[in-house]
Motif scaffolding. Structure first.
Motif, PDB file in Angstrom:
ATOM      1  N   PRO A 106      -9.094  -1.944 -11.605  1.00  0.00           N
ATOM      2  CA  PRO A 106      -9.327  -3.247 -10.984  1.00  0.00           C
ATOM      3  C   PRO A 106      -8.131  -3.642 -10.124  1.00  0.00           C
ATOM      4  CG  PRO A 106      -8.669  -3.535 -13.257  1.00  0.00           C
ATOM      5  CD  PRO A 106      -8.782  -2.048 -13.036  1.00  0.00           C
ATOM      6  N   LEU A 107      -8.318  -4.584  -9.228  1.00  0.00           N
ATOM      7  CA  LEU A 107      -7.251  -5.050  -8.356  1.00  0.00           C
ATOM      8  C   LEU A 107      -6.970  -6.518  -8.629  1.00  0.00           C
ATOM      9  CD1 LEU A 107      -8.189  -2.430  -6.823  1.00  0.00           C
ATOM     10  CD2 LEU A 107      -7.523  -3.598  -4.706  1.00  0.00           C
ATOM     11  N   ARG A 108      -5.684  -6.857  -8.694  1.00  0.00           N
ATOM     12  CA  ARG A 108      -5.303  -8.257  -8.854  1.00  0.00           C
ATOM     13  C   ARG A 108      -3.940  -8.491  -8.230  1.00  0.00           C
ATOM     14  NH1 ARG A 108      -5.461  -7.488 -14.479  1.00  0.00           N
ATOM     15  NH2 ARG A 108      -6.675  -9.406 -14.716  1.00  0.00           N
ATOM     16  N   SER A 109      -3.708  -9.724  -7.847  1.00  0.00           N
ATOM     17  CA  SER A 109      -2.379 -10.216  -7.492  1.00  0.00           C
ATOM     18  C   SER A 109      -1.963 -11.192  -8.585  1.00  0.00           C
ATOM     19  CB  SER A 109      -2.396 -10.922  -6.133  1.00  0.00           C
ATOM     20  OG  SER A 109      -2.800 -10.055  -5.098  1.00  0.00           O
ATOM     21  N   PHE A 110      -0.740 -11.049  -9.076  1.00  0.00           N
ATOM     22  CA  PHE A 110      -0.298 -11.877 -10.206  1.00  0.00           C
ATOM     23  C   PHE A 110       1.208 -12.075 -10.124  1.00  0.00           C
ATOM     24  CE2 PHE A 110       1.597 -12.120 -14.435  1.00  0.00           C
ATOM     25  CZ  PHE A 110       0.892 -13.176 -15.010  1.00  0.00           C
ATOM     26  N   VAL A 111       1.649 -13.313 -10.367  1.00  0.00           N
ATOM     27  CA  VAL A 111       3.083 -13.615 -10.425  1.00  0.00           C
ATOM     28  C   VAL A 111       3.329 -14.586 -11.569  1.00  0.00           C
ATOM     29  CG1 VAL A 111       5.105 -14.538  -9.227  1.00  0.00           C
ATOM     30  CG2 VAL A 111       3.354 -13.323  -7.928  1.00  0.00           C
ATOM     31  N   ALA A 112       4.374 -14.300 -12.349  1.00  0.00           N
ATOM     32  CA  ALA A 112       4.820 -15.204 -13.411  1.00  0.00           C
ATOM     33  C   ALA A 112       6.182 -15.777 -13.041  1.00  0.00           C
ATOM     34  CB  ALA A 112       4.907 -14.459 -14.747  1.00  0.00           C
ATOM     35  N   PRO A 137     -12.722  -8.941  -6.211  1.00  0.00           N
ATOM     36  CA  PRO A 137     -14.084  -8.678  -6.693  1.00  0.00           C
ATOM     37  C   PRO A 137     -14.530  -7.232  -6.526  1.00  0.00           C
ATOM     38  CG  PRO A 137     -14.195  -9.677  -4.525  1.00  0.00           C
ATOM     39  CD  PRO A 137     -12.722  -9.613  -4.882  1.00  0.00           C
ATOM     40  N   PHE A 138     -13.615  -6.293  -6.689  1.00  0.00           N
ATOM     41  CA  PHE A 138     -13.939  -4.875  -6.579  1.00  0.00           C
ATOM     42  C   PHE A 138     -12.833  -4.068  -7.247  1.00  0.00           C
ATOM     43  CE2 PHE A 138     -12.407  -6.540  -2.441  1.00  0.00           C
ATOM     44  CZ  PHE A 138     -11.109  -6.054  -2.482  1.00  0.00           C
ATOM     45  N   GLY A 139     -13.047  -2.779  -7.388  1.00  0.00           N
ATOM     46  CA  GLY A 139     -12.043  -1.887  -7.941  1.00  0.00           C
ATOM     47  C   GLY A 139     -11.816  -0.704  -7.029  1.00  0.00           C
ATOM     48  N   TRP A 140     -10.907   0.164  -7.426  1.00  0.00           N
ATOM     49  CA  TRP A 140     -10.663   1.428  -6.730  1.00  0.00           C
ATOM     50  C   TRP A 140     -11.076   2.579  -7.651  1.00  0.00           C
ATOM     51  CZ3 TRP A 140      -5.402   2.087  -3.745  1.00  0.00           C
ATOM     52  CH2 TRP A 140      -5.399   1.237  -2.632  1.00  0.00           C
ATOM     53  N   LEU A 141     -11.955   3.407  -7.168  1.00  0.00           N
ATOM     54  CA  LEU A 141     -12.262   4.671  -7.836  1.00  0.00           C
ATOM     55  C   LEU A 141     -11.346   5.734  -7.250  1.00  0.00           C
ATOM     56  CD1 LEU A 141     -14.010   6.625  -9.559  1.00  0.00           C
ATOM     57  CD2 LEU A 141     -15.566   6.763  -7.601  1.00  0.00           C
ATOM     58  N   GLY A 142     -10.502   6.306  -8.084  1.00  0.00           N
ATOM     59  CA  GLY A 142      -9.545   7.300  -7.611  1.00  0.00           C
ATOM     60  C   GLY A 142      -9.762   8.652  -8.251  1.00  0.00           C
ATOM     61  N   ILE A 143      -9.545   9.709  -7.473  1.00  0.00           N
ATOM     62  CA  ILE A 143      -9.610  11.060  -8.014  1.00  0.00           C
ATOM     63  C   ILE A 143      -8.365  11.839  -7.607  1.00  0.00           C
ATOM     64  CG2 ILE A 143     -12.133  11.047  -7.838  1.00  0.00           C
ATOM     65  CD1 ILE A 143     -11.766  13.248  -5.636  1.00  0.00           C
ATOM     66  N   THR A 155      -0.289  20.451  -1.735  1.00  0.00           N
ATOM     67  CA  THR A 155      -1.469  21.113  -2.299  1.00  0.00           C
ATOM     68  C   THR A 155      -2.263  20.226  -3.260  1.00  0.00           C
ATOM     69  OG1 THR A 155      -0.127  22.047  -4.093  1.00  0.00           O
ATOM     70  CG2 THR A 155      -0.395  23.398  -2.102  1.00  0.00           C
ATOM     71  N   ARG A 156      -1.842  18.997  -3.433  1.00  0.00           N
ATOM     72  CA  ARG A 156      -2.520  18.085  -4.354  1.00  0.00           C
ATOM     73  C   ARG A 156      -2.794  16.759  -3.654  1.00  0.00           C
ATOM     74  NH1 ARG A 156      -0.681  17.588 -10.498  1.00  0.00           N
ATOM     75  NH2 ARG A 156      -1.790  19.588 -10.433  1.00  0.00           N
ATOM     76  N   SER A 157      -4.071  16.341  -3.659  1.00  0.00           N
ATOM     77  CA  SER A 157      -4.476  15.136  -2.947  1.00  0.00           C
ATOM     78  C   SER A 157      -4.925  14.052  -3.920  1.00  0.00           C
ATOM     79  CB  SER A 157      -5.619  15.452  -1.974  1.00  0.00           C
ATOM     80  OG  SER A 157      -5.207  16.407  -1.009  1.00  0.00           O
ATOM     81  N   ARG A 158      -4.686  12.809  -3.510  1.00  0.00           N
ATOM     82  CA  ARG A 158      -5.101  11.635  -4.271  1.00  0.00           C
ATOM     83  C   ARG A 158      -5.954  10.778  -3.336  1.00  0.00           C
ATOM     84  NH1 ARG A 158      -6.384   9.478  -9.141  1.00  0.00           N
ATOM     85  NH2 ARG A 158      -5.281   7.552  -9.672  1.00  0.00           N
ATOM     86  N   TYR A 159      -7.218  10.610  -3.672  1.00  0.00           N
ATOM     87  CA  TYR A 159      -8.150   9.895  -2.811  1.00  0.00           C
ATOM     88  C   TYR A 159      -8.776   8.719  -3.567  1.00  0.00           C
ATOM     89  CZ  TYR A 159      -7.934  14.114   0.119  1.00  0.00           C
ATOM     90  OH  TYR A 159      -7.513  15.160   0.905  1.00  0.00           O
ATOM     91  N   TYR A 160      -9.093   7.653  -2.822  1.00  0.00           N
ATOM     92  CA  TYR A 160      -9.673   6.455  -3.421  1.00  0.00           C
ATOM     93  C   TYR A 160     -10.816   5.937  -2.555  1.00  0.00           C
ATOM     94  CZ  TYR A 160      -5.069   5.998  -5.777  1.00  0.00           C
ATOM     95  OH  TYR A 160      -3.924   6.195  -6.497  1.00  0.00           O
ATOM     96  N   ILE A 161     -11.765   5.256  -3.203  1.00  0.00           N
ATOM     97  CA  ILE A 161     -12.753   4.464  -2.501  1.00  0.00           C
ATOM     98  C   ILE A 161     -12.946   3.144  -3.240  1.00  0.00           C
ATOM     99  CG2 ILE A 161     -14.017   6.389  -1.446  1.00  0.00           C
ATOM    100  CD1 ILE A 161     -16.131   6.075  -3.657  1.00  0.00           C
TER     101      ILE A 161
END
Length: 393
Positions: free
Chosen positions: A270-276, A185-191, A220-226
């Motif tokens: 968005p975030l999900r867990s999925f298996v087929a 029920p949430f997502g990740w905002l990434g920059i 020298t390059r960062s990846r951040y999420y909230i």
């Protein structure tokens, strides 16, 4: 008039899993055709994962595309978990004798493309109307349209490496395919920002305002999420707002080293867990996101796809050498590992995020779990073993 092309394995999807499979098979003298609905520039430009398990590094070494990885990648012997300011380091090297490598998926994709083009791999980009046929027969086909021309690939096997929204999984009849899903029920905002990382190792933080992750792509390059609401839009999040929220969730000690700047990439996932199940239907094999999705919390998406491809490549190579044992066991073998990785990603996601439905009881359970991890070498070792990568089988 339809043009027919013959090959041994038709690979649908030119992302890293499809490219790696084609390279591993090429190393064994097995011919492939690779097709994708997008072009090379688009595929290379997709911003994705950046933490590689040792098994993934080994696979890239076996493929002959690890030279730049070893030159530019950043080995990590641990990472940190933070909970309301308290921090606990998971000592990967000390607990497992293994480490991980920070090297962007975009770079992996570029390295694989360079190698495949140099060796003359046959690609079809910007294809339309891709349709697998006769998958239960000994002579499956894949038809598609390319630059206005109708083309059919006649092959021994079809490898579906075309992601969650691809056609491969959809080719399995609904009365055969079973799917299992958990949508978060949430997502990740990434920059992405061209500034040195806030810490020399990754920090996963659970704050009362939500999750945050301090990651990187280089020195020298960062990846951040909230963590953010699914209803949020990128336009609502200015760089200034992001930096303020990220620093708060990271905690004052870690945030003291934070260097901010203008982001050059910003997106919400968005975030999900999925298996087929199954991952084989006739002579169609699924690999990677075509068969499973994990939330990015445990850095498992690309690594899980690579493990699939290593096992599929082994099965196909042995098949052409006269042994079908591993190919016949592919789906069962891979799914046993997939579910263990899904469990770890779900466990870490549950621990580190704020869930809107959580009561004060669940909040206390999260805190108790973190405190147990911080005090128990056995619990930390379990996290470390999963993070560096489970055995292939």
């Amino acid at each position: 008039m339809t043009r027919t092309i013959k090959t041994q394995v038709c690979i649908i999807g030119a992302g890293p899993s499809g490219l790696l499979l084609s390279q591993l098979l090429a190393n064994a003298g097995i011919d492939t055709v690779v097709l994708d609905r997008k072009d090379r520039a688009y595929i290379e430009g997709r911003i994705r994962a950046g933490v590689l398990e040792q098994g993934t590094v080994t696979a890239l070494e076996e493929a002959g595309v690890a030279e730049r990885l070893h030159r530019e990648g950043i080995p990590h012997d641990g990472f940190e978990l933070a909970f309301d300011g308290a921090r606990h380091r998971i000592d990967l090297a000390g607990l497992t004798g293994k480490s991980v490598m920070v090297y962007g998926q975009t770079e992996v994709t570029k390295d694989l493309f360079d190698k495949r083009f140099a060796q003359g791999q046959q690609f079809f980009f910007n294809v339309e109307d891709v349709t697998p046929h006769a998958l239960k027969s000994g002579a499956p086909q894949v038809s598609f349209t390319h630059e206005g021309e109708d083309i059919t690939v006649s092959c021994d096997y079809v490898a579906g490496c075309d992601g969650y929204h691809g056609v491969s999984r959809q080719a399995i009849p609904k009365d055969v395919l079973k799917t299992f899903e958990r949508v978060y029920p949430f997502g990740w905002l990434g920059i992405m920002v061209d500034q040195p990382p806030v810490n020399h190792e990754l920090i996963y933080a659970n704050h009362q305002r939500g999750f945050a992750l301090a990651s990187m792509r280089s020195e020298t390059r960062s990846r951040y999420y909230i963590q953010c609401d699914l209803s949020d839009s990128v336009e609502e999040w200015s760089d200034d707002r992001f930096w303020e929220e990220f620093a708060t969730r990271l905690g004052p000690d870690a945030a003291a080293n934070l260097q901010t700047g203008a982001s050059f990439e910003k997106s919400i996932a968005p975030l999900r867990s999925f298996v087929a199940e199954p991952m084989r239907y006739g002579n169609l094999f699924l690999a990677g996101d075509a068969a499973h999705i994990v939330p990015p919390t445990g850095a498992k998406g690309l690594n899980l796809a690579v493990a699939d491809v290593r096992l599929l490549a082994r099965g196909l190579i042995e098949h052409y050498a006269g042994n079908d044992a591993h190919l016949d066991a592919y789906s069962q073998t891979v799914l046993a590992r997939v579910w263990k990785v899904e469990r770890f990603s779900w466990q870490l996601s549950t621990l580190m995020h704020q869930f809107p439905e959580n009561s004060p009881f669940e909040a206390r359970m999260q805190k108790a779990e973190f405190e147990y991890l911080a005090s128990s070498e056995a619990a930390s070792r379990s996290i470390a073993e999963n993070y560096v990568g489970l055995p292939l089988e």
